[in-house]
Structure formats: structure tokens, C-alpha cells
Design an enzyme around this catalytic site. Structure first.
Site, PDB file in Angstrom:
ATOM      1  N   GLY A  11       0.925  -1.163   0.116  1.00  0.00           N
ATOM      2  CA  GLY A  11       0.138   0.224  -0.045  1.00  0.00           C
ATOM      3  C   GLY A  11       0.817   1.307   0.090  1.00  0.00           C
ATOM      4  O   GLY A  11       1.555   1.400   0.939  1.00  0.00           O
ATOM      5  N   ALA A  12       0.841   1.953  -1.386  1.00  0.00           N
ATOM      6  CA  ALA A  12       1.874   3.141  -1.349  1.00  0.00           C
ATOM      7  C   ALA A  12       1.217   4.160  -1.361  1.00  0.00           C
ATOM      8  O   ALA A  12       1.393   5.180  -1.989  1.00  0.00           O
ATOM      9  CB  ALA A  12       2.789   3.023  -2.536  1.00  0.00           C
ATOM     10  N   ASP A  35       2.231  -1.609  -4.528  1.00  0.00           N
ATOM     11  CA  ASP A  35       0.788  -1.073  -4.758  1.00  0.00           C
ATOM     12  C   ASP A  35       0.129  -1.728  -5.840  1.00  0.00           C
ATOM     13  O   ASP A  35       0.855  -2.305  -6.878  1.00  0.00           O
ATOM     14  CB  ASP A  35       0.793   0.348  -4.726  1.00  0.00           C
ATOM     15  CG  ASP A  35      -0.532   0.973  -4.271  1.00  0.00           C
ATOM     16  OD1 ASP A  35      -0.826   1.447  -3.117  1.00  0.00           O
ATOM     17  OD2 ASP A  35      -1.650   0.820  -5.104  1.00  0.00           O
ATOM     18  N   ARG A  84     -10.809   5.814   5.744  1.00  0.00           N
ATOM     19  CA  ARG A  84     -12.103   6.368   6.037  1.00  0.00           C
ATOM     20  C   ARG A  84     -12.286   7.849   5.213  1.00  0.00           C
ATOM     21  O   ARG A  84     -11.547   8.647   5.056  1.00  0.00           O
ATOM     22  CB  ARG A  84     -12.268   6.580   7.373  1.00  0.00           C
ATOM     23  CG  ARG A  84     -12.526   5.298   8.145  1.00  0.00           C
ATOM     24  CD  ARG A  84     -13.258   5.798   9.839  1.00  0.00           C
ATOM     25  NE  ARG A  84     -12.337   6.492  10.412  1.00  0.00           N
ATOM     26  CZ  ARG A  84     -12.240   6.928  11.533  1.00  0.00           C
ATOM     27  NH1 ARG A  84     -13.484   6.952  12.115  1.00  0.00           N
ATOM     28  NH2 ARG A  84     -11.460   7.398  12.383  1.00  0.00           N
ATOM     29  N   ASN A  97     -12.096  -4.225   3.078  1.00  0.00           N
ATOM     30  CA  ASN A  97     -10.670  -4.257   3.406  1.00  0.00           C
ATOM     31  C   ASN A  97     -10.358  -5.738   4.028  1.00  0.00           C
ATOM     32  O   ASN A  97      -8.990  -6.051   3.655  1.00  0.00           O
ATOM     33  CB  ASN A  97     -10.062  -3.320   4.544  1.00  0.00           C
ATOM     34  CG  ASN A  97      -9.992  -1.890   3.736  1.00  0.00           C
ATOM     35  OD1 ASN A  97     -10.019  -1.583   2.765  1.00  0.00           O
ATOM     36  ND2 ASN A  97      -9.976  -0.977   4.824  1.00  0.00           N
ATOM     37  N   VAL A 120      -1.631  -2.474   9.639  1.00  0.00           N
ATOM     38  CA  VAL A 120      -2.122  -1.068   9.796  1.00  0.00           C
ATOM     39  C   VAL A 120      -3.515  -0.540   9.158  1.00  0.00           C
ATOM     40  O   VAL A 120      -4.359   0.101   9.989  1.00  0.00           O
ATOM     41  CB  VAL A 120      -1.156   0.205   9.208  1.00  0.00           C
ATOM     42  CG1 VAL A 120      -1.702   1.486   9.272  1.00  0.00           C
ATOM     43  CG2 VAL A 120       0.280  -0.210   9.703  1.00  0.00           C
ATOM     44  N   THR A 121      -4.126  -1.382   8.281  1.00  0.00           N
ATOM     45  CA  THR A 121      -5.256  -1.362   7.688  1.00  0.00           C
ATOM     46  C   THR A 121      -6.538  -1.296   8.676  1.00  0.00           C
ATOM     47  O   THR A 121      -6.617  -2.342   9.402  1.00  0.00           O
ATOM     48  CB  THR A 121      -5.492  -2.381   6.497  1.00  0.00           C
ATOM     49  OG1 THR A 121      -4.356  -2.364   5.631  1.00  0.00           O
ATOM     50  CG2 THR A 121      -6.796  -1.989   5.704  1.00  0.00           C
ATOM     51  N   ARG A 153      -1.473  10.471  20.477  1.00  0.00           N
ATOM     52  CA  ARG A 153      -2.384  11.781  20.199  1.00  0.00           C
ATOM     53  C   ARG A 153      -2.823  12.113  21.630  1.00  0.00           C
ATOM     54  O   ARG A 153      -2.722  13.279  22.120  1.00  0.00           O
ATOM     55  CB  ARG A 153      -3.850  11.322  19.644  1.00  0.00           C
ATOM     56  CG  ARG A 153      -3.559  10.974  18.064  1.00  0.00           C
ATOM     57  CD  ARG A 153      -4.925  10.533  17.480  1.00  0.00           C
ATOM     58  NE  ARG A 153      -4.900  10.471  15.960  1.00  0.00           N
ATOM     59  CZ  ARG A 153      -5.084   9.812  15.240  1.00  0.00           C
ATOM     60  NH1 ARG A 153      -5.836   8.776  15.611  1.00  0.00           N
ATOM     61  NH2 ARG A 153      -5.089  10.040  13.897  1.00  0.00           N
ATOM     62  N   HIS A 177      -8.807  -0.336  18.647  1.00  0.00           N
ATOM     63  CA  HIS A 177      -8.614   0.941  18.251  1.00  0.00           C
ATOM     64  C   HIS A 177     -10.196   1.701  18.034  1.00  0.00           C
ATOM     65  O   HIS A 177     -10.776   0.936  17.175  1.00  0.00           O
ATOM     66  CB  HIS A 177      -7.927   0.647  16.736  1.00  0.00           C
ATOM     67  CG  HIS A 177      -7.452   2.151  16.141  1.00  0.00           C
ATOM     68  ND1 HIS A 177      -6.849   3.088  16.885  1.00  0.00           N
ATOM     69  CD2 HIS A 177      -7.433   2.459  14.814  1.00  0.00           C
ATOM     70  CE1 HIS A 177      -6.541   3.913  16.226  1.00  0.00           C
ATOM     71  NE2 HIS A 177      -6.788   3.841  14.890  1.00  0.00           N
TER      72      HIS A 177
HETATM   73  N1  LIG Z   1      -4.209   1.463  12.308  1.00  0.00           N
HETATM   74  C1  LIG Z   1      -4.110   2.948  12.332  1.00  0.00           C
HETATM   75  O1  LIG Z   1      -3.994   3.686  13.519  1.00  0.00           O
HETATM   76  C2  LIG Z   1      -4.403   3.734  11.112  1.00  0.00           C
HETATM   77  C3  LIG Z   1      -4.051   5.026  11.180  1.00  0.00           C
HETATM   78  C4  LIG Z   1      -4.196   5.615   9.716  1.00  0.00           C
HETATM   79  C5  LIG Z   1      -4.692   4.847   8.769  1.00  0.00           C
HETATM   80  N2  LIG Z   1      -5.266   3.507   8.824  1.00  0.00           N
HETATM   81  C6  LIG Z   1      -5.586   2.742   7.784  1.00  0.00           C
HETATM   82  O2  LIG Z   1      -4.647   2.534   7.011  1.00  0.00           O
HETATM   83  C7  LIG Z   1      -5.147   2.378   5.704  1.00  0.00           C
HETATM   84  C8  LIG Z   1      -4.258   2.996   4.660  1.00  0.00           C
HETATM   85  O3  LIG Z   1      -4.548   4.426   4.792  1.00  0.00           O
HETATM   86  P1  LIG Z   1      -3.924   5.513   3.684  1.00  0.00           P
HETATM   87  O4  LIG Z   1      -4.436   6.802   4.312  1.00  0.00           O
HETATM   88  O5  LIG Z   1      -2.758   5.226   3.422  1.00  0.00           O
HETATM   89  O6  LIG Z   1      -4.872   5.418   2.539  1.00  0.00           O
HETATM   90  P2  LIG Z   1      -4.600   5.482   1.216  1.00  0.00           P
HETATM   91  O7  LIG Z   1      -5.726   5.444   0.109  1.00  0.00           O
HETATM   92  O8  LIG Z   1      -3.820   6.885   1.022  1.00  0.00           O
HETATM   93  O9  LIG Z   1      -3.611   4.372   0.606  1.00  0.00           O
HETATM   94  C9  LIG Z   1      -3.941   3.095   0.360  1.00  0.00           C
HETATM   95  C10 LIG Z   1      -3.430   2.341  -0.654  1.00  0.00           C
HETATM   96  O10 LIG Z   1      -3.584   0.888  -0.769  1.00  0.00           O
HETATM   97  C11 LIG Z   1      -3.390   0.629  -2.236  1.00  0.00           C
HETATM   98  N3  LIG Z   1      -4.300  -0.656  -2.224  1.00  0.00           N
HETATM   99  C12 LIG Z   1      -5.756  -0.858  -2.426  1.00  0.00           C
HETATM  100  N4  LIG Z   1      -5.683  -2.327  -2.704  1.00  0.00           N
HETATM  101  C13 LIG Z   1      -4.461  -2.728  -2.650  1.00  0.00           C
HETATM  102  C14 LIG Z   1      -4.251  -4.168  -2.877  1.00  0.00           C
HETATM  103  N5  LIG Z   1      -4.954  -5.094  -3.032  1.00  0.00           N
HETATM  104  N6  LIG Z   1      -2.822  -4.223  -3.043  1.00  0.00           N
HETATM  105  C15 LIG Z   1      -1.779  -3.390  -2.716  1.00  0.00           C
HETATM  106  N7  LIG Z   1      -2.205  -2.123  -2.469  1.00  0.00           N
HETATM  107  C16 LIG Z   1      -3.364  -2.052  -2.416  1.00  0.00           C
HETATM  108  C17 LIG Z   1      -4.293   1.695  -3.026  1.00  0.00           C
HETATM  109  O11 LIG Z   1      -4.035   1.727  -4.417  1.00  0.00           O
HETATM  110  C18 LIG Z   1      -3.742   2.838  -2.013  1.00  0.00           C
HETATM  111  O12 LIG Z   1      -2.701   3.377  -2.654  1.00  0.00           O
HETATM  112  C19 LIG Z   1      -6.582   2.380   5.754  1.00  0.00           C
HETATM  113  O13 LIG Z   1      -7.372   1.260   5.826  1.00  0.00           O
HETATM  114  C20 LIG Z   1      -6.522   3.330   6.914  1.00  0.00           C
HETATM  115  O14 LIG Z   1      -8.151   3.489   7.638  1.00  0.00           O
HETATM  116  C21 LIG Z   1      -4.865   3.062  10.101  1.00  0.00           C
END
Ligand SMILES: NC(=O)c1ccc[n+]([C@@H]2O[C@H](COP(=O)([O-])OP(=O)(O)OC[C@H]3O[C@@H](n4cnc5c(N)ncnc54)[C@H](O)[C@@H]3O)[C@@H](O)[C@H]2O)c1
Length: 310
Positions: A11-12, A35, A84, A97, A120-121, A153, A177
Site C-alpha cells: 500500500g503506497a 501497490d 475512511r 478491506n 495498519v489497515t 495523540r 482502536h
Molecule cells: N491503524 C491505524 O491506527 C491507522 C491509522 C491511519 C490509517 N489507517 C488505515 O490504513 C489504511 C491506509 O490508509 P491511507 O491513508 O494510506 O490510504 P490511501 O488510500 O492513501 O492508501 C491505500 C493504498 O492501498 C492501495 N491498495 C488498495 N488495494 C491494494 C491491494 N490489493 N494491494 C496493494 N495495495 C492496494 C491503494 O492503491 C492505495 O494506494 C486505511 O485502511 C486506513 O483506515 C489505520
């Protein structure tokens, strides 16, 4: 000379690219950014590599749409998925997800049998449970990032309120979380002094509320995505603790096997992180109210996990 560590980031997007940036800035190892979108991981990896001469890092950066380059990773960070949007809860993301993370884990573990996975997702606690099941890895090598962010935070808000350095503030956060997380003010300190000695209850309650709502506050401001600097930094603190075998006590989503009265479920607790992953779940004594709040939080996680029918 030992080979450099290899950290793959799947996930980039915003969080993944920020993780890659902080990893190379700390020179924790070489980074592979994966990605599904063609060109994006390649472009971000190249761009970050070109900051190397200025920041002084020699880490190799590779961007790719395939998993072959991730072979024999030491740590794999999974951020792939949807983030989100305003009005969306983390749970809305569950099924979409789950499909993405399940596919990613399959690809990753086939090529890196000894890696430590950091999820992280969102929804985080359910995704880490799913990743553990799919991977077939021992639970100590599959860990979720959430508590660290929630506590960062809380620390920011406490430091701001008391006008002291963030470095003087420690914070203790348990549970899942999100809205059911359980901050523990009596274990949250400023230079060793519990904040319950420094702030009135109403003030602490307000800071706790803002912390629990911390993700949504940023989503509402950004409108097109969710937080990524602090999530990226929190994730990299875990990567560093693992690769440097620091034995650092950090709040993470870890597999509980009876600790805190919970069995067979990933929930946020303090753990000792080292080269083996979660080397110990740290159990602290809770008051009856804290234990009840923790149980409510774990029940909410279990409810979500059950929807996945793992
Ligand atoms: N755990 C935490 O505290 C926390 C904090 C922040 C964000 N998050 C979560 O992290 C995730 C990513 O957030 P973000 O802001 O980077 O989102 P983002 O949309 O900027 O990035 C997500 C990336 O995943 C890629 N992707 C989608 N399907 C894929 C696959 N099958 N294989 C490889 N890559 C794929 C997308 O192309 C995109 O580039 C979200 O689910 C978000 O809710 C969790």
C-alpha cells in the site's frame, strides 16, 4: 557484515509512503513499496531515493506492482486498503478491506516465511486477526498498530494542556482502536507524575474524549482521507523496536491467550517488542471500572471479528 534489513510496505498511499519515508530517514534498512496502482510505488520510491543525498541515507528503495521483490523481508507493513471518508466508521471498511488484506497476506507469506507482519489497515483489530489466521504464522509475528497512535495523540493533548515537552509525557491506552479504546489516566504521566495529580477530572475526561475521537477529527478536517503522519511515525517506532531488538514496551494490538481475561482475540495491550516480535504481553492490574471498559472494548472487537467468519 550482516546484510541490511528488508522492510516491505504494501500500500503506497498516504500511510505507506510515510512509513517508507521515516524508515529510510532512520536508515532501518532497504524498502520495497508495493501497490496495485501502476507507477505510484515506482514514482514514490524514486522520489524518496532522490531525497537520500540531502538527508544522507543510503537505503535502497524499490517500487513495484508485484510481490517478488518482497521475498525474504524481515518486516512487512500492510497499509493496503481503503481509508475512511467523512461520516464513515472504521467498521464500514470491514468487508472491503478484509478482501484486500487477505489477498495481500497470501502473497506476502508465501515469499517471506520468517517475516514479522505489522498491520495498519482498518478496522485494525479485525484486520490483524484476519492476517494472523491467513498467514499461519505464530501470533507473536503478527501485530497491529493502533495503541501507539492513540497514545501519541493523548500525549500531544496532555503536553499541550500543561505546556510541557511531549517528551516528558507518557500515556497508557488499552483496548481496541477506535471509539471503545480505554485510556488509563492514572498510568499516564508527566515526568513520572500521574496526570490525575496534575489535571482536574473534567479536563482529563475532555482530553480522553478528544483522543478517542482523534482519527475522526483529522478525517473531518482533511475531507479526502485520513491521518498519516502520526500513523506512519507510530508504525516506524514498531519497525525500529523489532529490527533493533529494543525490547521496547509499546501499546500494540496483540493476540491474547487469557491475559486480561480475553482468549483467542487480538486487542490493544502493552507488549514488549523485540526481534522475535511480541516477546511478552505486559499485564497490569486494572480497577473494576477499567476492567469493565476493557471487556466492552474486547467485546466490540470480537463482534466485528465474528462478522468475518474466520
Ligand atoms: N491503524 C491505524 O491506527 C491507522 C491509522 C491511519 C490509517 N489507517 C488505515 O490504513 C489504511 C491506509 O490508509 P491511507 O491513508 O494510506 O490510504 P490511501 O488510500 O492513501 O492508501 C491505500 C493504498 O492501498 C492501495 N491498495 C488498495 N488495494 C491494494 C491491494 N490489493 N494491494 C496493494 N495495495 C492496494 C491503494 O492503491 C492505495 O494506494 C486505511 O485502511 C486506513 O483506515 C489505520
Amino acid at each position: 557484515m550482516a546484510a541490511r534489513s528488508k522492510i516491505s510496505v504494501v500500500g503506497a498511499g498516504n500511510v505507506g509512503a510515510t512509513v517508507a519515508q521515516y524508515v529510510v530517514e532512520k536508515e532501518l534498512g532497504d524498502v520495497v513499496l508495493v501497490d496495485v496502482i501502476e507507477g505510484v510505488p515506482q514514482g514514490k520510491a524514486l522520489d524518496l531515493a532522490q531525497a537520500g543525498p540531502i538527508h544522507g541515507y543510503d537505503s535502497r528503495l524499490t517500487g513495484t506492482n508485484s510481490y517478488d521483490e518482497t521475498t525474504d523481508s524481515d518486516v512487512v507493513v500492510i497499509t493496503a486498503g481503503l481509508a475512511r471518508k467523512p461520516g464513515m466508521t472504521r467498521d464500514d471498511l470491514l468487508f472491503k478491506n478484509a478482501e484486500i488484506v487477505g489477498g495481500v497476506v497470501e502473497q506476502v507469506v508465501r515469499r517471506s516465511k520468517h517475516a514479522i507482519l505489522i498491520l495498519v489497515t482498518n478496522p485494525l483489530d479485525a484486520m490483524v486477526q484476519l492476517a494472523w489466521k491467513k498467514s499461519g504464522f505464530p501470533p507473536e509475528r503478527v501485530i497491529g498498530m493502533a495503541g501507539l497512535l492513540d497514545s501519541a495523540r493523548f500525549r500531544t493533548f496532555i503536553a499541550g494542556e500543561l505546556s510541557v515537552s511531549v517528551e516528558n509525557v507518557t500515556a497508557f491506552v488499552l483496548g481496541g482502536h477506535g471509539d471503545t479504546m480505554v485510556p488509563l489516566p492514572r498510568y499516564s504521566t508527566v515526568a513520572g507524575v500521574p496526570i490525575t495529580e496534575l489535571l482536574p477530572k473534567e479536563k482529563i475526561d475532555a482530553l480522553v474524549k478528544r483522543t478517542a475521537n482523534g482519527g475522526a477529527e483529522i478525517v473531518n478536517l482533511l475531507k479526502t482521507g485520513s491521518a498519516y503522519y502520526a500513523p506512519g511515525a507510530s508504525t516506524v517506532e514498531m519497525v525500529e523496536a523489532i529490527l533493533k531488538d529494543k525490547k521496547k514496551i509499546l501499546p500494540c494490538a496483540a493476540y491474547l491467550n487469557g491475559q486480561y481475561g480475553v482468549k483467542g482475540l487480538y486487542v490493544g495491550v502493552p507488549v514488549k517488542l523485540g526481534r522475535g516480535g511480541v516477546e511478552q504481553v505486559i499485564e497490569i492490574r486494572l480497577t473494576p471500572e477499567e476492567q469493565a471498559a476493557f471487556k466492552r472494548s474486547a467485546d466490540a472487537v470480537r463482534e466485528l471479528v465474528e462478522k468475518l467468519k474466520l
